[in-house]
Design a protein around this motif. Structure first.
Motif, PDB file in Angstrom:
ATOM      1  N   VAL A 149     -12.304   7.165   8.633  1.00 11.98           N
ATOM      2  CA  VAL A 149     -11.929   5.753   8.559  1.00 11.98           C
ATOM      3  C   VAL A 149     -12.614   4.979   9.676  1.00 11.98           C
ATOM      4  O   VAL A 149     -13.140   3.879   9.468  1.00 11.98           O
ATOM      5  CB  VAL A 149     -10.399   5.580   8.636  1.00 11.98           C
ATOM      6  CG1 VAL A 149     -10.032   4.122   8.403  1.00 11.98           C
ATOM      7  CG2 VAL A 149      -9.696   6.475   7.633  1.00 11.98           C
ATOM      8  N   PHE A 155     -16.182   4.628   8.760  1.00 12.72           N
ATOM      9  CA  PHE A 155     -16.329   3.579   7.757  1.00 12.72           C
ATOM     10  C   PHE A 155     -16.432   2.211   8.435  1.00 12.72           C
ATOM     11  O   PHE A 155     -17.332   1.417   8.146  1.00 12.72           O
ATOM     12  CB  PHE A 155     -15.131   3.624   6.810  1.00 12.72           C
ATOM     13  CG  PHE A 155     -15.131   2.579   5.729  1.00 12.72           C
ATOM     14  CD1 PHE A 155     -15.605   2.880   4.469  1.00 12.72           C
ATOM     15  CD2 PHE A 155     -14.650   1.295   5.966  1.00 12.72           C
ATOM     16  CE1 PHE A 155     -15.608   1.915   3.459  1.00 12.72           C
ATOM     17  CE2 PHE A 155     -14.645   0.334   4.979  1.00 12.72           C
ATOM     18  CZ  PHE A 155     -15.127   0.645   3.712  1.00 12.72           C
ATOM     19  N   VAL A 157     -14.224  -3.503   1.839  1.00 12.20           N
ATOM     20  CA  VAL A 157     -13.327  -2.416   1.443  1.00 12.20           C
ATOM     21  C   VAL A 157     -13.127  -2.414  -0.064  1.00 12.20           C
ATOM     22  O   VAL A 157     -13.245  -1.380  -0.725  1.00 12.20           O
ATOM     23  CB  VAL A 157     -11.969  -2.546   2.168  1.00 12.20           C
ATOM     24  CG1 VAL A 157     -10.938  -1.600   1.566  1.00 12.20           C
ATOM     25  CG2 VAL A 157     -12.147  -2.261   3.657  1.00 12.20           C
ATOM     26  N   ILE A 173     -14.483   0.647  -2.501  1.00 10.14           N
ATOM     27  CA  ILE A 173     -13.533   1.427  -3.294  1.00 10.14           C
ATOM     28  C   ILE A 173     -13.823   1.258  -4.775  1.00 10.14           C
ATOM     29  O   ILE A 173     -13.706   2.204  -5.561  1.00 10.14           O
ATOM     30  CB  ILE A 173     -12.083   1.027  -2.936  1.00 10.14           C
ATOM     31  CG1 ILE A 173     -11.762   1.523  -1.524  1.00 10.14           C
ATOM     32  CG2 ILE A 173     -11.096   1.593  -3.942  1.00 10.14           C
ATOM     33  CD1 ILE A 173     -10.378   1.192  -1.040  1.00 10.14           C
ATOM     34  N   ILE A 201     -17.638   5.026   1.353  1.00  5.09           N
ATOM     35  CA  ILE A 201     -16.499   5.908   1.159  1.00  5.09           C
ATOM     36  C   ILE A 201     -16.972   7.344   0.989  1.00  5.09           C
ATOM     37  O   ILE A 201     -16.473   8.275   1.618  1.00  5.09           O
ATOM     38  CB  ILE A 201     -15.677   5.481  -0.070  1.00  5.09           C
ATOM     39  CG1 ILE A 201     -14.986   4.129   0.164  1.00  5.09           C
ATOM     40  CG2 ILE A 201     -14.657   6.555  -0.425  1.00  5.09           C
ATOM     41  CD1 ILE A 201     -13.762   4.200   1.054  1.00  5.09           C
ATOM     42  N   GLU A 209      -5.543  -2.056   5.200  1.00  2.00           N
ATOM     43  CA  GLU A 209      -6.829  -1.524   4.747  1.00  2.00           C
ATOM     44  C   GLU A 209      -7.110  -0.158   5.345  1.00  2.00           C
ATOM     45  O   GLU A 209      -7.635   0.738   4.677  1.00  2.00           O
ATOM     46  CB  GLU A 209      -7.949  -2.500   5.105  1.00  2.00           C
ATOM     47  CG  GLU A 209      -7.895  -3.792   4.314  1.00  2.00           C
ATOM     48  CD  GLU A 209      -8.693  -4.910   4.964  1.00  2.00           C
ATOM     49  OE1 GLU A 209      -8.899  -5.940   4.293  1.00  2.00           O
ATOM     50  OE2 GLU A 209      -9.087  -4.772   6.156  1.00  2.00           O
ATOM     51  N   ILE A 266      -7.663   3.310   3.049  1.00  2.00           N
ATOM     52  CA  ILE A 266      -8.806   4.227   3.090  1.00  2.00           C
ATOM     53  C   ILE A 266      -8.363   5.608   3.560  1.00  2.00           C
ATOM     54  O   ILE A 266      -8.817   6.632   3.039  1.00  2.00           O
ATOM     55  CB  ILE A 266      -9.907   3.671   4.007  1.00  2.00           C
ATOM     56  CG1 ILE A 266     -10.407   2.332   3.467  1.00  2.00           C
ATOM     57  CG2 ILE A 266     -11.072   4.646   4.118  1.00  2.00           C
ATOM     58  CD1 ILE A 266     -11.396   1.637   4.364  1.00  2.00           C
ATOM     59  N   TYR A 286      -8.910   9.612   1.971  1.00  2.00           N
ATOM     60  CA  TYR A 286      -9.481  10.751   2.687  1.00  2.00           C
ATOM     61  C   TYR A 286      -8.486  11.879   2.943  1.00  2.00           C
ATOM     62  O   TYR A 286      -8.887  13.022   3.194  1.00  2.00           O
ATOM     63  CB  TYR A 286     -10.041  10.288   4.034  1.00  2.00           C
ATOM     64  CG  TYR A 286     -11.330   9.513   3.939  1.00  2.00           C
ATOM     65  CD1 TYR A 286     -12.390   9.974   3.164  1.00  2.00           C
ATOM     66  CD2 TYR A 286     -11.502   8.313   4.638  1.00  2.00           C
ATOM     67  CE1 TYR A 286     -13.570   9.273   3.076  1.00  2.00           C
ATOM     68  CE2 TYR A 286     -12.691   7.604   4.564  1.00  2.00           C
ATOM     69  CZ  TYR A 286     -13.725   8.084   3.785  1.00  2.00           C
ATOM     70  OH  TYR A 286     -14.903   7.387   3.700  1.00  2.00           O
TER      71      TYR A 286
END
Length: 388
Positions: free
Chosen positions: A215, A218, A241, A245, A280, A361, A365, A369
């Motif tokens: 994360v 990212f 984001v 996604i 991602i 957010e 995410i 994961y």
């Protein structure tokens, strides 16, 4: 760095439904993968590993992490089942089934680099290759490049170019050459291309992987791309984001749901993503590490925790030098080398909240994961709370 690309419209499903399908398909895919059978494992790898002939820089064959409490892992110390590997991977059927892949039997080149830092992007790879470039026996590719220091992208993006082009990325032909192209971790074609170019010398190459909280990685990748002009400076994190996604669902879920036999389509699933296009996907470390362990000798793979590298840089740097087989550096020299930080996250210019993940957010995410991280921690014997 690859610029943003347009993607197809995503499936118009509610987010909760997408999450359910995401977790379900991911788990199902991994189960099918791990249940693959009928694989002949290449078992004599260790007998083919040897010191580089004539190189004073290489001191020993095997490296063993010894520092108490370290998260550094050597691939051969993992409880890794080669029967879970795709039949196409290089560690299956004697590095490659020569009857079906005769063109890969003979290496095209005998001057391949010996060290590859293959990722992850924004995991500390630039700092590590910069530090190594200060060693008198080590030469890094493009070490003076502003944004791509250590990188060539040859095996992932520019494989259609000549070998002379690739070797020209190294300013000198030192005893040990190193390439830190981070696209290599996520590009499923790279191991076979390396084998085609370098042949059995892959058995003596060293591969280093740095894994950072996906994360945080990212968010860092987004900030880097905006700050350096690889993405629209008006792009905000919330939109980014949603878009990433959507790419994730569109390219993995929608296409994956259409697959009838994952065993027959594993390579398609491995190669769904272009390097750096889907942020991602790059953080699904279990997926990428598994394929690399299926592709190169496990004792030649060193896995580092990025957070530990950031906080215990001198110790990790010394471990890497030992793993590669370079002569040790004095404490004074080491401290001088690691005093510099490279490619660090932008600070003041991007502290605007629109460029950072909100709590919602972040958790969104992290939820994607979580099942991958749990399996990764199990494989690496890492505490399950290090990225909480």
């Amino acid at each position: 760095m690859v610029h943003d690309h347009a993607v197809a419209d995503s499936v118009a499903l509610p987010f909760s439904v997408k999450c359910f399908f995401s977790a379900s398909l991911i788990c199902l895919s991994l189960c099918y993968w791990y249940l693959l059978s009928g694989v002949t494992v290449f078992t004599d790898v260790s007998n083919n590993i040897s010191d580089e002939a004539g190189s004073g820089a290489t001191r020993r064959v095997f490296y063993i992490p010894t520092r108490d409490g370290t998260l550094t892992r050597l691939g051969s110390h993992l409880q890794f089942d080669y029967e879970t590997c795709p039949r196409s991977s290089l560690m299956v059927n004697g590095s490659r089934d020569r009857s079906e892949n005769a063109e890969l039997s003979t290496a095209l080149h005998d001057d391949c680099p010996k060290v590859y830092i293959i990722g992850a992007r924004k995991g500390g790879t630039t700092s590590l290759i910069k530090y190594l470039s200060k060693h008198p026996n080590f030469t890094a590719a493009n070490v003076n490049s502003s944004y791509h220091s250590g990188e060539t992208g040859y095996f992932s993006r520019f494989y259609d170019r000549s070998w002379a082009y690739y070797k020209a990325q190294f300013v000198s032909d030192g005893e040990v050459l190193g390439d830190s192209s981070v696209n290599n971790l996520v590009n499923c074609h790279v191991p076979a291309r390396m084998y085609e170019s370098c042949g059995e010398s892959m058995k003596s190459m060293k591969f280093i992987v740095l894994l950072r909280n996906p994360v945080e990685r990212f968010q860092s990748n987004f900030r880097f791309r905006v700050f350096n002009g690889f993405a629209d400076k008006h792009l905000n994190m919330s939109y980014f984001v949603d878009r990433e996604i959507d790419r994730y669902y569109e390219r993995l879920l929608k296409r994956g749901l259409d697959q009838k036999g994952l065993e027959n389509h594993l390579n398609e699933l491995l190669c769904l993503f272009s390097p750096a296009v889907n942020t991602i996907f790059e953080g699904l470390y279990l997926f990428h590490l598994h394929y690399w362990l299926c592709s190169v000798p496990a004792e030649n793979v060193l896995i580092l925790n990025s957070e530990e590298f950031f906080s215990q840089t001198a110790e990790i740097f010394s471990e890497v030098i030992d793993f590669i087989g370079l002569s040790p550096l004095s404490n004074q020299t080491t401290q001088s080398i690691i005093s510099m930080k490279y490619n660090a996250d932008p600070a003041l210019e991007l502290e605007d909240p629109k460029n950072l993940l909100s709590k919602t957010e972040y958790l969104r995410i992290q939820e994607i994961y979580q099942p991958f991280n749990a399996k990764l921690f199990e494989l690496l014997k890492w505490p399950d709370n290090i990225w909480s």
